[in-house]
Design a protein around this motif. Structure first.
Motif, short mmCIF file in Angstrom:
data_model
loop_
_atom_site.label_atom_id
_atom_site.label_comp_id
_atom_site.label_asym_id
_atom_site.label_seq_id
_atom_site.Cartn_x
_atom_site.Cartn_y
_atom_site.Cartn_z
N LEU A 239 25.67 -48.73 7.03
CA LEU A 239 25.47 -47.28 6.98
C LEU A 239 26.69 -46.52 7.46
CD1 LEU A 239 21.77 -46.97 8.24
CD2 LEU A 239 22.63 -46.72 5.91
N SER A 240 27.31 -46.99 8.52
CA SER A 240 28.48 -46.28 9.06
C SER A 240 29.65 -46.33 8.09
CB SER A 240 28.88 -46.86 10.41
OG SER A 240 29.17 -48.25 10.29
N LEU A 241 29.92 -47.51 7.52
CA LEU A 241 31.04 -47.63 6.59
C LEU A 241 30.72 -46.97 5.25
CD1 LEU A 241 33.84 -48.71 6.01
CD2 LEU A 241 32.82 -50.91 5.38
N TRP A 242 29.47 -47.11 4.79
CA TRP A 242 29.07 -46.52 3.52
C TRP A 242 29.21 -45.00 3.53
CZ3 TRP A 242 24.40 -43.62 2.73
CH2 TRP A 242 24.18 -43.28 1.39
N MET A 243 28.80 -44.35 4.62
CA MET A 243 28.93 -42.89 4.70
C MET A 243 30.39 -42.47 4.65
SD MET A 243 25.92 -41.60 7.32
CE MET A 243 26.32 -42.75 8.64
N LEU A 244 31.25 -43.24 5.31
CA LEU A 244 32.68 -42.96 5.25
C LEU A 244 33.21 -43.11 3.82
CD1 LEU A 244 35.38 -42.40 6.72
CD2 LEU A 244 35.57 -44.86 7.09
N LEU A 245 32.74 -44.14 3.13
CA LEU A 245 33.18 -44.37 1.75
C LEU A 245 32.67 -43.28 0.80
CD1 LEU A 245 32.62 -48.24 1.57
CD2 LEU A 245 34.80 -47.03 1.77
N VAL A 246 31.44 -42.81 1.02
CA VAL A 246 30.91 -41.72 0.19
C VAL A 246 31.75 -40.47 0.35
CG1 VAL A 246 28.93 -40.18 -0.17
CG2 VAL A 246 28.56 -42.63 0.16
N LEU A 247 32.16 -40.18 1.57
CA LEU A 247 33.06 -39.04 1.79
C LEU A 247 34.38 -39.25 1.06
CD1 LEU A 247 32.46 -38.26 5.58
CD2 LEU A 247 31.65 -36.97 3.60
N GLY A 248 34.84 -40.49 1.03
CA GLY A 248 36.06 -40.79 0.28
C GLY A 248 35.89 -40.54 -1.20
N VAL A 249 34.73 -40.90 -1.75
CA VAL A 249 34.46 -40.63 -3.16
C VAL A 249 34.39 -39.12 -3.40
CG1 VAL A 249 32.87 -41.01 -5.08
CG2 VAL A 249 33.19 -42.80 -3.37
N TRP A 250 33.74 -38.40 -2.49
CA TRP A 250 33.64 -36.93 -2.62
C TRP A 250 35.02 -36.28 -2.63
CZ3 TRP A 250 35.08 -33.57 1.48
CH2 TRP A 250 34.86 -32.22 1.20
N SER A 251 35.94 -36.81 -1.84
CA SER A 251 37.29 -36.25 -1.79
C SER A 251 38.04 -36.43 -3.11
CB SER A 251 38.09 -36.90 -0.66
OG SER A 251 38.37 -38.27 -0.95
N GLN A 252 37.56 -37.34 -3.98
CA GLN A 252 38.19 -37.55 -5.27
C GLN A 252 37.74 -36.52 -6.32
OE1 GLN A 252 40.61 -40.06 -5.56
NE2 GLN A 252 40.20 -40.00 -3.36
N LYS A 253 36.78 -35.65 -5.92
CA LYS A 253 36.29 -34.59 -6.82
C LYS A 253 35.79 -35.17 -8.15
CE LYS A 253 39.21 -30.93 -4.89
NZ LYS A 253 39.67 -31.72 -3.73
N THR A 254 34.89 -36.11 -8.05
CA THR A 254 34.34 -36.74 -9.24
C THR A 254 33.51 -35.74 -10.06
OG1 THR A 254 32.38 -37.47 -8.03
CG2 THR A 254 34.24 -38.98 -8.11
N ASP A 255 33.46 -35.97 -11.35
CA ASP A 255 32.71 -35.10 -12.27
C ASP A 255 32.10 -35.96 -13.36
OD1 ASP A 255 31.68 -32.84 -13.51
OD2 ASP A 255 33.49 -32.51 -14.69
N HIS A 256 31.21 -36.84 -12.96
CA HIS A 256 30.64 -37.81 -13.91
C HIS A 256 29.27 -37.39 -14.43
CE1 HIS A 256 30.80 -41.83 -15.68
NE2 HIS A 256 29.51 -41.96 -15.42
N MET A 257 28.53 -36.65 -13.61
CA MET A 257 27.17 -36.24 -13.98
C MET A 257 27.16 -34.77 -14.36
SD MET A 257 25.77 -39.21 -13.38
CE MET A 257 24.00 -38.99 -13.32
N GLU A 258 26.00 -34.33 -14.88
CA GLU A 258 25.89 -32.96 -15.37
C GLU A 258 25.51 -31.96 -14.29
OE1 GLU A 258 26.69 -31.87 -18.42
OE2 GLU A 258 27.39 -33.91 -18.75
N SER A 259 24.88 -32.41 -13.22
CA SER A 259 24.46 -31.50 -12.16
C SER A 259 25.01 -31.97 -10.82
CB SER A 259 22.93 -31.41 -12.09
OG SER A 259 22.38 -32.64 -11.66
N PRO A 260 25.24 -31.03 -9.88
CA PRO A 260 25.79 -31.42 -8.56
C PRO A 260 24.90 -32.40 -7.81
CG PRO A 260 25.94 -29.04 -8.90
CD PRO A 260 25.10 -29.58 -10.02
N GLY A 261 23.57 -32.24 -7.94
CA GLY A 261 22.68 -33.15 -7.22
C GLY A 261 22.82 -34.59 -7.68
N TRP A 262 22.82 -34.79 -9.00
CA TRP A 262 22.99 -36.14 -9.54
C TRP A 262 24.40 -36.66 -9.30
CZ3 TRP A 262 18.63 -38.10 -9.71
CH2 TRP A 262 17.53 -37.49 -10.28
N GLU A 263 25.36 -35.75 -9.19
CA GLU A 263 26.73 -36.18 -8.89
C GLU A 263 26.80 -36.84 -7.52
OE1 GLU A 263 30.49 -37.05 -9.88
OE2 GLU A 263 29.14 -35.91 -11.18
#
Length: 411
Positions: A239-263
């Motif tokens: 959980l601790s490492l995964w949350m850090l990694l999710v923040l890392g993905v967020w910093s990449q400004k991904t745009d794969h899904m159609e809505s922010p929630g599913w993103e």
């Protein structure tokens, strides 16, 4: 214009899709057998964890599959089996019953079989390629949300029971190879954009498989060793490492899904993949990103091995089957070799496509694929400039958007 269409869906890719379906069904049978085995042995904790992994992964795949079917309701479904399911309002029930992935397999196999039996045009090939892209992405999610945790669970049980033998070692290696093979199939689906390097692509896929295998083995082994001596702390570590990694993905400004929630669900899933292996989700130079990622994960792996080694020395005599002085250098050596092989891959085997070339391929794909997916034009597309202009004016959404992003991130 026909010859400019960049995609081909070869017989070998078709056979790989069939083999993938058979392996998918075999995996389900083996999962059920493992749950029954845990029950017979009275290992109810392991059985509960196994069931949780199976259900959690299945629900995750069905959610993504259903969202991808629903994100562009105006999009025309291109296969008869999907049209039938949509016409009889079966897409939601099938996903609720955890059968959505099979619907996608049926669609890919149907359109691929039609292409080979009836010698259909390259548009049909392009549809098969795009359907296969979504399917391979779902298989990638499954590999790291179900297969990798299952492998860690099985290794942990083997280590705690002291049953590490040659045959169990081969089983572990084959399981890790299956995960790397799924990653390699994703690589194959992305290589469909570049047909001029087709002969070289199979060598490239082999190298891609090998370096992923060499990096996955040390990671899952380190996690299993840590879990075998400190099982209560593996959840906190994840959980601790995964949350850090999710923040890392967020910093990449991904745009794969159609809505922010599913993103955010997509980002959380990529964070899960990153917990085990690297997966690029943004364009641009990835050198700095990969250096940062492997530095963090390398330190984390060494920490896990350090805790395991500490517990081994604390309880000397209980872990005679594994010598830390052999295990740790071996795992670190595999990790280093994997990194070096990855560098070789990106230096000599990875297709070097600049953004202009990718944009050109996407533009070619938009002219024909988007027009067909949105059911705007007929077979007179090549002589109808108005229809082409109208198609290009459409926003790129749904499967086209995902295909564009996946290709851009991969190259």
């Amino acid at each position: 214009m026909e010859e400019s269409f960049p995609f081909k869906y070869s017989l070998l890719e078709y056979l790989f899709t069939l083999v993938g379906l058979l392996l998918f069904l075999l995996d389900i049978a083996l999962d059920i057998w493992t749950v029954v085995l845990f029950y017979q042995e009275g290992a109810y904790v392991y059985m509960a964890v196994m069931i949780f992994l199976l259900l959690g992964s299945s629900v995750l795949l069905q959610v993504f599959s259903w969202v991808w079917y629903s994100d562009s309701p105006e999009t025309k479904l291109e296969t008869k089996v999907e049209e039938f399911a949509n016409r009889h309002i079966l897409i939601k029930p099938l996903h609720f019953l955890q059968l959505g992935v099979y619907l996608r397999y049926a669609g890919v196999i149907e359109i691929s079989t039609t292409r080979f039996l009836k010698k259909s045009n390259s548009f049909t090939e392009g549809v098969a390629v795009y359907l296969n892209h979504d399917l391979q992405m779902l298989r990638l999610f499954e590999a790291f949300s179900e297969s990798a945790p299952q492998l860690i669970l099985m290794m942990c049980r083997i280590l705690q029971r002291g049953e590490l033998e040659l045959i169990t070692g081969l089983k572990i290696l084959s399981s890790a190879a299956a995960i790397a093979f799924t990653v390699a199939l994703y690589h194959r689906s992305m290589r469909s954009f570049l047909q001029e390097k087709r002969k070289m692509s199979w060598i490239s896929t082999g190298v891609y498989f090998l370096w992923n295998l060499l990096l996955i083995i040390p990671r899952v082994t380190a996690l299993a060793l840590f879990c075998s001596v400190l099982p209560c702390y593996i959840i906190a570590h994840f959980l601790s490492l995964w949350m850090l990694l999710v923040l890392g993905v967020w910093s990449q400004k991904t745009d794969h899904m159609e809505s922010p929630g599913w993103e955010w669900l997509y980002r959380a899933t990529v964070g899960l993949i990153w917990y085990f292996s690297w997966f690029n989700v943004s364009t641009g130079n990835i050198k700095l990103k990969t250096i940062l990622y492997y530095s963090v994960m390398g330190l984390d792996t060494m920490m896990l091995l350090g805790f395991w080694c500490w517990k081994v020395f604390e309880y000397t005599g209980c872990w005679s089957s594994l010598n830390p002085y052999i295990v740790i250098p071996t795992l670190l050596g595999l990790h280093v070799v994997g990194i070096l092989l990855k560098m070789i891959y990106y230096r000599w085997f990875h297709p070097n496509c600049d953004e202009q070339k990718i944009a050109k391929l996407i533009e070619q794909q938009n002219i024909r694929q988007a027009a067909a997916f949105y059911n705007m034009v007929t077979d007179s597309l090549e002589s109808s400039s108005d229809a082409v202009d109208a198609t290009l004016a459409l926003p790129v959404t749904g499967v086209l958007k995902r295909g564009r992003n996946m290709a851009a991130n991969f190259y």
